[in-house]
Design a protein around this motif. Structure first.
Motif, PDB file in Angstrom:
ATOM      1  N   SER A 148       0.915  -1.120   0.058  1.00 24.84           N
ATOM      2  CA  SER A 148       0.107  -0.322   0.125  1.00 24.84           C
ATOM      3  C   SER A 148       0.863   1.355   0.013  1.00 24.84           C
ATOM      4  O   SER A 148       0.288   2.242  -0.156  1.00 24.84           O
ATOM      5  N   ASP A 149       2.110   1.201   0.480  1.00 25.59           N
ATOM      6  CA  ASP A 149       3.001   2.225   0.419  1.00 25.59           C
ATOM      7  C   ASP A 149       3.060   2.698  -1.020  1.00 25.59           C
ATOM      8  O   ASP A 149       3.561   3.962  -1.402  1.00 25.59           O
ATOM      9  N   LEU A 150       3.176   1.952  -1.853  1.00 28.08           N
ATOM     10  CA  LEU A 150       3.173   2.340  -3.542  1.00 28.08           C
ATOM     11  C   LEU A 150       2.064   2.967  -3.887  1.00 28.08           C
ATOM     12  O   LEU A 150       2.260   3.696  -4.942  1.00 28.08           O
ATOM     13  N   LYS A 151       1.000   3.268  -3.124  1.00 27.31           N
ATOM     14  CA  LYS A 151      -0.208   4.135  -3.329  1.00 27.31           C
ATOM     15  C   LYS A 151      -0.869   3.493  -4.783  1.00 27.31           C
ATOM     16  O   LYS A 151      -1.032   2.445  -5.245  1.00 27.31           O
ATOM     17  N   GLY A 152      -0.724   4.671  -5.663  1.00 27.04           N
ATOM     18  CA  GLY A 152      -1.227   4.472  -7.106  1.00 27.04           C
ATOM     19  C   GLY A 152      -0.072   4.218  -8.274  1.00 27.04           C
ATOM     20  O   GLY A 152      -0.519   4.346  -9.282  1.00 27.04           O
ATOM     21  N   THR A 153       0.935   4.106  -7.792  1.00 26.19           N
ATOM     22  CA  THR A 153       2.081   4.002  -8.682  1.00 26.19           C
ATOM     23  C   THR A 153       2.063   2.568  -9.211  1.00 26.19           C
ATOM     24  O   THR A 153       1.709   1.633  -8.686  1.00 26.19           O
ATOM     25  N   SER A 154       2.751   2.550 -10.474  1.00 25.96           N
ATOM     26  CA  SER A 154       2.340   1.296 -11.165  1.00 25.96           C
ATOM     27  C   SER A 154       3.383   1.244 -12.358  1.00 25.96           C
ATOM     28  O   SER A 154       3.654   2.336 -12.953  1.00 25.96           O
ATOM     29  N   MET A 155       3.604   0.109 -13.004  1.00 22.30           N
ATOM     30  CA  MET A 155       4.398   0.048 -14.099  1.00 22.30           C
ATOM     31  C   MET A 155       3.344   0.457 -15.524  1.00 22.30           C
ATOM     32  O   MET A 155       3.687   0.430 -16.546  1.00 22.30           O
ATOM     33  N   THR A 156       2.259   0.718 -15.010  1.00 22.21           N
ATOM     34  CA  THR A 156       1.440   1.118 -16.190  1.00 22.21           C
ATOM     35  C   THR A 156       1.675   2.666 -16.615  1.00 22.21           C
ATOM     36  O   THR A 156       1.375   2.789 -17.548  1.00 22.21           O
ATOM     37  N   ALA A 157       2.383   3.329 -15.753  1.00 23.12           N
ATOM     38  CA  ALA A 157       2.515   4.781 -16.050  1.00 23.12           C
ATOM     39  C   ALA A 157       4.190   4.727 -16.377  1.00 23.12           C
ATOM     40  O   ALA A 157       5.117   4.036 -15.898  1.00 23.12           O
ATOM     41  N   VAL A 158       4.450   5.568 -17.418  1.00 24.37           N
ATOM     42  CA  VAL A 158       5.636   5.796 -17.689  1.00 24.37           C
ATOM     43  C   VAL A 158       6.170   7.450 -16.975  1.00 24.37           C
ATOM     44  O   VAL A 158       5.297   8.087 -16.655  1.00 24.37           O
ATOM     45  N   PRO A 159       7.559   7.742 -17.092  1.00 24.39           N
ATOM     46  CA  PRO A 159       8.611   6.794 -17.270  1.00 24.39           C
ATOM     47  C   PRO A 159       8.718   5.940 -15.827  1.00 24.39           C
ATOM     48  O   PRO A 159       8.205   6.155 -14.807  1.00 24.39           O
ATOM     49  N   HIS A 160       9.078   4.527 -16.434  1.00 25.73           N
ATOM     50  CA  HIS A 160       9.612   3.799 -15.405  1.00 25.73           C
ATOM     51  C   HIS A 160      10.816   2.921 -15.851  1.00 25.73           C
ATOM     52  O   HIS A 160      11.180   3.086 -17.186  1.00 25.73           O
ATOM     53  N   ALA A 161      11.867   2.559 -15.016  1.00 24.71           N
ATOM     54  CA  ALA A 161      12.925   1.728 -15.342  1.00 24.71           C
ATOM     55  C   ALA A 161      13.139   0.463 -14.589  1.00 24.71           C
ATOM     56  O   ALA A 161      12.520   0.311 -13.515  1.00 24.71           O
ATOM     57  N   ILE A 162      13.651  -0.576 -15.387  1.00 27.09           N
ATOM     58  CA  ILE A 162      13.669  -1.841 -14.686  1.00 27.09           C
ATOM     59  C   ILE A 162      15.332  -2.197 -15.145  1.00 27.09           C
ATOM     60  O   ILE A 162      15.827  -1.931 -16.020  1.00 27.09           O
ATOM     61  N   SER A 163      15.627  -3.087 -14.234  1.00 31.43           N
ATOM     62  CA  SER A 163      17.159  -4.087 -14.556  1.00 31.43           C
ATOM     63  C   SER A 163      16.948  -5.012 -15.418  1.00 31.43           C
ATOM     64  O   SER A 163      15.682  -5.643 -15.729  1.00 31.43           O
ATOM     65  N   LYS A 164      17.892  -5.397 -16.189  1.00 28.54           N
ATOM     66  CA  LYS A 164      17.938  -6.488 -16.881  1.00 28.54           C
ATOM     67  C   LYS A 164      17.639  -7.988 -16.224  1.00 28.54           C
ATOM     68  O   LYS A 164      16.805  -8.578 -16.663  1.00 28.54           O
ATOM     69  N   GLN A 165      18.034  -7.699 -14.834  1.00 29.14           N
ATOM     70  CA  GLN A 165      17.820  -9.015 -14.104  1.00 29.14           C
ATOM     71  C   GLN A 165      16.277  -8.981 -13.600  1.00 29.14           C
ATOM     72  O   GLN A 165      15.823 -10.150 -13.595  1.00 29.14           O
ATOM     73  N   ALA A 166      15.656  -7.864 -13.477  1.00 29.20           N
ATOM     74  CA  ALA A 166      14.281  -7.874 -13.466  1.00 29.20           C
ATOM     75  C   ALA A 166      13.224  -8.224 -14.718  1.00 29.20           C
ATOM     76  O   ALA A 166      12.437  -9.063 -14.469  1.00 29.20           O
TER      77      ALA A 166
END
Length: 252
Positions: A148-166
């Motif tokens: 719940s600490d993430l609230k409404g943040t999500s990978m639906t919204a840009v910008p976002h970044a991920i590691s190659k491992q992820a």
């Protein structure tokens, strides 16, 4: 032509941009994207473009992957991710011009901050009498993920970044359904944090014709339902939450 793109035979950062008819903005978007790191590759997934966006992207030094039919931005991100060579994958859109300075925190969080998934710290407007259903869906999914600490943040919204491992952990195919990729990242124990706020609500241009034919709200709600279904399959029908003192069998 940006030197960062030309010299990045082994890029550190891959910036992935799905594009459909973005000739008005794509050159500026690529210019800013190429400046996020001195070893950057820019991957443009042009799908269904008929306005010359692909040619502009090539002239700007981007690696262009082209499809004659529209695939949708999410599928474009999945395809771009599969082709990426960088240690960090940064996802942006072709119609939003965001400065390199505003994009770098996402890259740095993954490169040096121990973060696997760096989210845009933008939850959408919530101080309203009626909150948009997509905003509610994002909050619900994070609550079910016990984040719940993430609230409404999500990978639906840009910008976002991920590691190659992820990417290897959640799979590139999952990126075609962003809430599912988000649920997998959290459920698999990856470090998922909201790292920097960009108000994309003000940058995202309304597309009346697209909304009339295929409302984005309906698509995103369906994606969240798919993510919730996946989560219950990994846990139980209550998503891992306890039933406490409730005795369901007595109500039969």
């Amino acid at each position: 032509m940006p030197e960062a793109i030309l010299s990045a035979s082994e890029p550190i950062v891959s910036v992935i941009i799905p594009v459909m008819n973005e000739r008005r903005t794509i050159a500026r978007v690529i210019r800013e994207a190429s400046r996020v790191h001195n070893k950057t590759e820019v991957i443009v997934v042009a799908n269904g473009s008929t306005d010359g966006s692909s040619a502009i992207a090539r002239r700007c030094g981007a690696h262009v992957i082209e499809y004659p039919s529209a695939l949708g931005h999410d599928v474009g991100r999945s395809i771009g991710a599969s082709a990426a060579k960088g240690q960090v994958l940064l996802f942006i859109d072709g119609d939003m011009v965001i400065s390199a300075e505003a994009l770098r925190p996402f890259v740095q969080a993954v490169l040096t901050g121990g973060v696997d998934v760096a989210l845009n710290d933008y939850s959408g407007p919530t101080k309203k009498r009626v909150v948009h259903s997509v905003v509610l869906a994002k909050h619900v999914l994070n609550a079910m993920l016990q984040r719940s600490d993430l609230k409404g943040t999500s990978m639906t919204a840009v910008p976002h970044a991920i590691s190659k491992q992820a990417l290897e952990k959640i799979g590139a195919a999952a990126l075609s359904v962003p809430p599912l990729a988000h649920a997998k990242a959290v459920h698999y124990g990856l470090v998922v944090n909201a790292v920097h706020r960009i108000n994309v609500g003000k940058l995202n241009l309304p597309r009346a014709e697209r909304e009339r034919i295929n409302p984005l709200e309906t698509l995103i709600i369906g994606d969240h339902l798919e993510a919730i279904e996946w989560l219950t399959e990994q846990t139980d029908e209550r998503g891992g939450f306890e039933d406490q003192q409730r005795k369901r069998e007595w109500a039969r």
